[in-house]
Design a protein around this motif. Structure first.
Motif, PDB file in Angstrom:
ATOM      1  N   HIS A  11      64.992  26.268   7.787  1.00 11.67           N
ATOM      2  CA  HIS A  11      64.784  25.272   7.781  1.00 11.67           C
ATOM      3  C   HIS A  11      64.771  24.225   8.885  1.00 11.67           C
ATOM      4  CE1 HIS A  11      61.449  23.309   5.382  1.00 11.67           C
ATOM      5  NE2 HIS A  11      61.730  21.795   5.284  1.00 11.67           N
ATOM      6  N   HIS A  14      67.490  21.454   9.896  1.00 13.48           N
ATOM      7  CA  HIS A  14      68.554  21.192   9.158  1.00 13.48           C
ATOM      8  C   HIS A  14      69.897  21.778  10.423  1.00 13.48           C
ATOM      9  CE1 HIS A  14      67.616  22.141   5.196  1.00 13.48           C
ATOM     10  NE2 HIS A  14      66.919  21.733   5.743  1.00 13.48           N
ATOM     11  N   LYS A  16      69.548  24.358  13.538  1.00  9.38           N
ATOM     12  CA  LYS A  16      70.209  26.005  14.167  1.00  9.38           C
ATOM     13  C   LYS A  16      70.418  25.467  15.556  1.00  9.38           C
ATOM     14  CE  LYS A  16      65.861  27.135  13.323  1.00  9.38           C
ATOM     15  NZ  LYS A  16      65.198  26.020  12.390  1.00  9.38           N
ATOM     16  N   SER A  17      69.424  24.140  16.264  1.00  8.83           N
ATOM     17  CA  SER A  17      69.787  24.446  17.635  1.00  8.83           C
ATOM     18  C   SER A  17      70.967  23.636  17.725  1.00  8.83           C
ATOM     19  CB  SER A  17      68.104  23.728  18.352  1.00  8.83           C
ATOM     20  OG  SER A  17      67.699  24.058  17.898  1.00  8.83           O
ATOM     21  N   LEU A 145      77.635  14.243   7.010  1.00  8.05           N
ATOM     22  CA  LEU A 145      77.434  13.381   6.552  1.00  8.05           C
ATOM     23  C   LEU A 145      76.920  13.579   4.436  1.00  8.05           C
ATOM     24  CD1 LEU A 145      73.186  14.067   7.663  1.00  8.05           C
ATOM     25  CD2 LEU A 145      74.608  12.180   7.829  1.00  8.05           C
TER      26      LEU A 145
HETATM   27  N1  GDP Z   1      75.477  14.353  10.953  1.00 13.12           N
HETATM   28  C1  GDP Z   1      74.683  14.882  11.801  1.00 13.12           C
HETATM   29  N2  GDP Z   1      73.442  15.815  12.012  1.00 13.12           N
HETATM   30  C2  GDP Z   1      73.052  16.677  12.590  1.00 13.12           C
HETATM   31  C3  GDP Z   1      74.071  17.701  12.457  1.00 13.12           C
HETATM   32  N3  GDP Z   1      73.306  18.984  13.256  1.00 13.12           N
HETATM   33  C4  GDP Z   1      71.864  18.824  13.710  1.00 13.12           C
HETATM   34  N4  GDP Z   1      72.362  17.279  12.887  1.00 13.12           N
HETATM   35  C5  GDP Z   1      70.779  16.756  13.900  1.00 13.12           C
HETATM   36  O1  GDP Z   1      69.777  17.659  13.156  1.00 13.12           O
HETATM   37  C6  GDP Z   1      68.274  17.224  13.803  1.00 13.12           C
HETATM   38  C7  GDP Z   1      67.797  18.484  13.751  1.00 13.12           C
HETATM   39  O2  GDP Z   1      68.459  19.277  14.503  1.00 13.12           O
HETATM   40  P1  GDP Z   1      68.106  20.530  15.101  1.00 13.12           P
HETATM   41  O3  GDP Z   1      68.920  20.985  15.696  1.00 13.12           O
HETATM   42  O4  GDP Z   1      67.590  19.933  16.356  1.00 13.12           O
HETATM   43  O5  GDP Z   1      67.663  21.517  14.159  1.00 13.12           O
HETATM   44  P2  GDP Z   1      67.096  22.528  14.848  1.00 13.12           P
HETATM   45  O6  GDP Z   1      65.317  22.039  14.248  1.00 13.12           O
HETATM   46  O7  GDP Z   1      67.389  23.392  12.635  1.00 13.12           O
HETATM   47  O8  GDP Z   1      67.102  22.965  15.424  1.00 13.12           O
HETATM   48  C8  GDP Z   1      69.175  16.395  14.743  1.00 13.12           C
HETATM   49  O9  GDP Z   1      68.763  14.988  15.009  1.00 13.12           O
HETATM   50  C9  GDP Z   1      70.339  16.642  14.978  1.00 13.12           C
HETATM   51  O10 GDP Z   1      71.028  15.619  16.348  1.00 13.12           O
HETATM   52  C10 GDP Z   1      75.658  17.262  12.183  1.00 13.12           C
HETATM   53  O11 GDP Z   1      76.260  18.408  11.830  1.00 13.12           O
HETATM   54  N5  GDP Z   1      74.945  16.177  11.229  1.00 13.12           N
END
Ligand code: GDP
Lengths: 564, 266
Positions: A11, A14, A16-17, A145
């Protein structure tokens, strides 16, 4: 060892990146310039260092904050090289996710520990199962979290396991981690004292890349036939199995038999006597038939491919226009191309909500459907479950690839479901369809059988199903088709036209297995008269309420169902 | 199969697919390491009978040794070579003085467009790699270009299971990228394994070598003592300097290459 292709799905937001960024960062796979650039952005905007930014190759993406297209990134550990395909989580970009995931050896489904399983988590898992990716791992991210709670991890892990089970997928492993903190990515963490499984990187390095293709049966789809000199060279890439000079082969769909006399080569040093899965080869055969692109070569003793001009398939649709019954598309399967007409849409599943609809007329963008295609010519292919490469195809609508699909089975005849036949007489019935109440979607569903089944006089019929339980002796009254079927001792006793039907005191039902409230010849005649007088659906409903039991032979069960 | 075997088999499959499915086909040969590997793969794919011509877009600003090498190898391998120059631009005085991007656009992008139009190519085989720079990492193996040769990278078709884009309106053409999955390191390891004759500008002389080849005016050398294939491979395994760092046009602005490529640059 060769490179392992992996894909991350899940999703949006969540993580990934972030996890990929972390992986690259911690394995020192990024040029310093990239890291500096992201640090600069963080400094300038006053925000935290975003690992997710490390991946963004395009300016547009940074502005939108979402990944537009799949990106491919390489990195390596001591064990081997990896190619990561970053599949986007945003709704509109399904096709990119599919493009990326279709070629992966293993997939990682990222689930936010706090938010839990969401729409796209399911949708992506569903598509992965449809694409035939066998190795699926689950990463429960953002454990920071939820205070690294083991209990929360178990809850999320159980949820996802139940869901995956409904797709017949067993996850290889479920790993708790934190992309942001870097816990359990490349290093074990104090925070997970309760977790004894390996880190992400340890898990990656343990994935077996044993090529299952090698030992299997030969499948060599003909790509082209060259005549540069006096020889006729058949070119193609071996999709599975192996071959050598002297092997007896068969060429399908016709099944002509010959043997391999030579393997073509350019330089002396490329000369060889045998070749195996993955190789692009040129073979020369003893008999110069008119071989052409699209045909499939096997060894003579191999299990032959299916040959048919009809097939049943699961299709995911990405086209702007609906896929609809009666329309024709170009179907490309391995190197074959054939015109395929949609004969029937057995059912559709909305890939986002997983809501299904039986007997649909069209498939919308992002829908998945089970479809029967009628092909213009007979082609050779396999069921996807047996051979992936010759069991999957794309559909071209106009100029664009608009859908992909996997072959479920060859269909020898038009899809008709359950048929009772007696010479010229033939009646369709939905007697063996299942009816149930879906506890998740909260609605009643009728699920049709997917195979054609033909019953003639003397044939035994099934009397017990998930939601039906028929006696050994009964009569089926088919009002619309004006026919009847008599069942005696769980066998078809006779099949005839309704006008010839003689009432007996025996349980009666209609074509769907609903009991009939009729107990004398007079009331049966009255029942027929009333049926003929029906003028609208309202009257049909009143008639049905008066004459049918829903649950005399059927029991409405509760069930859940995500999948076809 | 090891990784180089897999890459080779995949590239050959792609080349054969292009030959079978696209009408008129040509292959760009820039003299550099990538397109020389491509030339080699084409020989293998068609067992020494490459059924399409090679094209060199000559800006007249190339390093002279490249031109000598080009003519010699073409003759040795007996390949059909089309050399094209955008003479209008040359006469107008196209040069980096107009700005490097503008110079590239005129001499290379426009030059390329002219050959495509002149010969009516339906398919153009190009040796770009995904790992070269950002916009190339988004490429497809069969990438459509419209009648204006521009690339709509936000709306690309999915490439599932080696089924490539082979249906397109007349006047459009397909850029075919058989080397998309290769890395710079793969290229050099393959050159070593296959013993492919490569132009010697890549090898270090007096502590400097070219890592990427282009026009003399805009291509710089890097500091390096790598004067053998083994040393180049060893160097690449440890470097974290970008491959195109010596290419001045890329550094004009952060999205230079993306802009150029949208308009039709290779
Ligand atoms: N607290 C916390 N935030 C995270 C973690 N991994 C990702 N995030 C945050 O969640 C948001 C989305 O992450 P992103 O990697 O861009 O998600 P993607 O859309 O699945 O690629 C970003 O603001 C990240 O900083 C984690 O392990 N812990």
């Amino acid at each position: 060892m060769s490179e392992l292709k992996i894909v991350f799905v899940g999703h949006v937001d969540h993580g990934k990146s972030t996890i990929i960024g972390r992986l690259l960062h911690d394995t020192k796979s990024l040029p310093q310039g990239v890291v500096d650039k992201v640090q600069r952005i963080a400094d300038e905007t006053g925000k935290n260092f975003e690992f997710a930014y490390l991946l963004d190759a395009f300016a547009e993406e940074r502005q939108q904050g979402i990944t537009i297209d799949m990106t491919q990134i390489k990195f390596s550990t001591r064990a081997r090289e990896y190619l990561i395909i970053d599949a986007p989580g945003h709704k509109e970009f399904l096709k990119n996710m599919i493009s990326g995931a279709a070629n992966a050896n293993a997939a990682f489904l990222v689930v936010d520990a706090q938010a839990g399983v969401q729409e796209q988590s399911r949708r992506h898992a569903y598509l992965l199962s449809l694409l035939g990716i066998k190795k699926i791992f689950v990463l429960v991210n953002k454990m920071d979290l939820v205070g690294y709670s083991e209990q929360r991890f178990r809850t999320v892990a159980d949820d996802i396991k139940i869901f995956l089970a409904s797709l017949s997928v067993t996850p290889e492993k479920i790993i708790p981690l934190s992309g942001i903190a870097g816990d359990n990515i490349t290093r074990r963490s104090e925070n997970f004292s309760w977790y004894t499984g390996g880190t992400l990187i340890e898990t990656l390095d343990k994935i077996s890349d044993v090529d299952e293709k090698i030992s299997a049966t030969l499948r060599l789809p003909i790509q082209d036939v060259y005549k540069f000199d006096e020889r006729r060279i058949i070119a193609g890439r071996i999709e599975s199995g192996s071959l050598k000079i002297g092997d007896k082969i068969k060429i399908f769909p016709e099944g002509r038999e010959t043997f391999i006399t030579e393997l073509a080569y350019w330089q002396e040093r490329d000369k060889k006597k045998s070749a195996r899965a993955g190789e692009s080869v040129g073979i020369i055969v003893a008999d110069e038939f008119f071989n052409k692109r699209g045909e499939i070569i096997t060894l003579s003793d191999d299990k032959p491919p299916k040959i048919s001009n009809r097939l049943r398939a699961s299709v995911f649709w990405m086209g702007k226009n609906f896929l609809s019954v009666g329309k024709s598309y170009k179907l490309k399967l391995a190197t074959t191309e054939v015109e395929a007409t949609v004969e029937k849409i057995i059912r559709t599943v909305d890939a986002a909500t997983l809501v299904r609809q039986e007997n649909a007329r069209e498939l919308k963008r992002n829908d998945v459907g089970e479809i029967i295609f009628k092909l213009k010519d007979k082609i050779a292919f396999d069921e996807f479950g047996r051979f992936q490469a010759t069991g999957r195809f794309v559909l071209v609508d106009g100029y664009d690839v608009a859908g992909g699909g996997i072959v479920l089975s060859a269909q020898t005849a038009e899809f008709e479901g359950t048929i009772f036949r007696n010479g010229e007489l033939s009646f369709r019935a939905e007697l063996f369809d299942e009816f149930y109440y879906d506890v998740e979607r909260r609605e009643f569903t009728q699920v049709a059988e997917t195979e054609n089944k033909l019953y003639e006089v003397g044939d035994k019929i099934p009397t017990n199903g998930f939601s039906f339980n028929y006696p050994a002796n009964f009569d089926i009254i088919l009002l619309n088709a004006a026919g009847f079927v008599k069942i005696r001792g769980a066998k078809v006793d006779s099949i005839g036209q309704l006008e010839d039907y003689v009432f007996e005191k025996i349980p009666l039902m209609n074509g769907r297995g609903f009991g009939l409230k009729v107990n004398s010849a007079e009331s049966f005649a009255e029942f027929l008269r009333r049926f003929k007088a029906i003028e609208n659906v309202r009257e049909l409903a009143d008639f049905s309420n008066k004459y049918f039991f829903l649950n005399q032979f059927r029991e409405l069960k509760f069930y859940f169902d995500y999948v076809i | 199969m090891n990784k180089l075997d897999e890459l080779e088999a995949e590239s050959i499959f792609i080349l054969r697919e292009a030959y079978c499915k696209l009408g008129k086909l040509g292959m760009l040969w820039s003299i550099g390491k990538d397109s020389t590997v491509l030339l080699w793969l084409a020989q293998k794919a068609f067992f020494g009978h490459v059924p399409f011509p090679f094209i060199h877009v000559d800006t007249l600003r190339k390093i002279p040794a490249m031109i000598e090498y080009r003519d010699r190898v073409a003759k040795e391998l007996g390949i059909k070579l089309i050399v094209h120059t955008n003479w209008d631009a040359v006469k107008m005085g196209a040069s980096p003085a107009l700005g490097r991007l503008e110079c590239c656009r005129l001499l290379k992008t426009e030059g390329l467009k002219q050959v495509v139009k002149k010969y009516g190519f339906d398919g153009l085989i190009v040796g770009v790699r995904r790992d070269e720079e950002g916009s190339r990492s988004k490429e497809r193996v069969f990438s459509e270009r419209n009648a204006e040769d521009s690339w709509d990278y936000t709306n690309q078709p999915p490439e599932l299971w080696n089924q490539f884009k082979t249906d397109f309106p007349k006047g459009h053409h397909i850029r075919v990228h058989p080397l998309l999955s290769w890395t710079e390191l793969d290229i050099w390891q393959y050159i070593r394994r296959e013993n492919i004759p490569i132009i010697d500008l890549y090898f270090s002389k007096n502590g400097k070598r070219y890592r990427s080849l282009g026009c003399e005016c805009c291509t710089g050398k890097i500091d390096s003592d790598a004067d053998t294939l083994d040393k180049i491979i060893a160097e690449l395994k440890t470097t974290n300097v970008g491959e195109r760092a010596g290419r001045a046009q890329d550094n004009e602005d952060s999205y230079a290459l993306q802009k150029l490529r949208r308009e039709g640059y290779m």
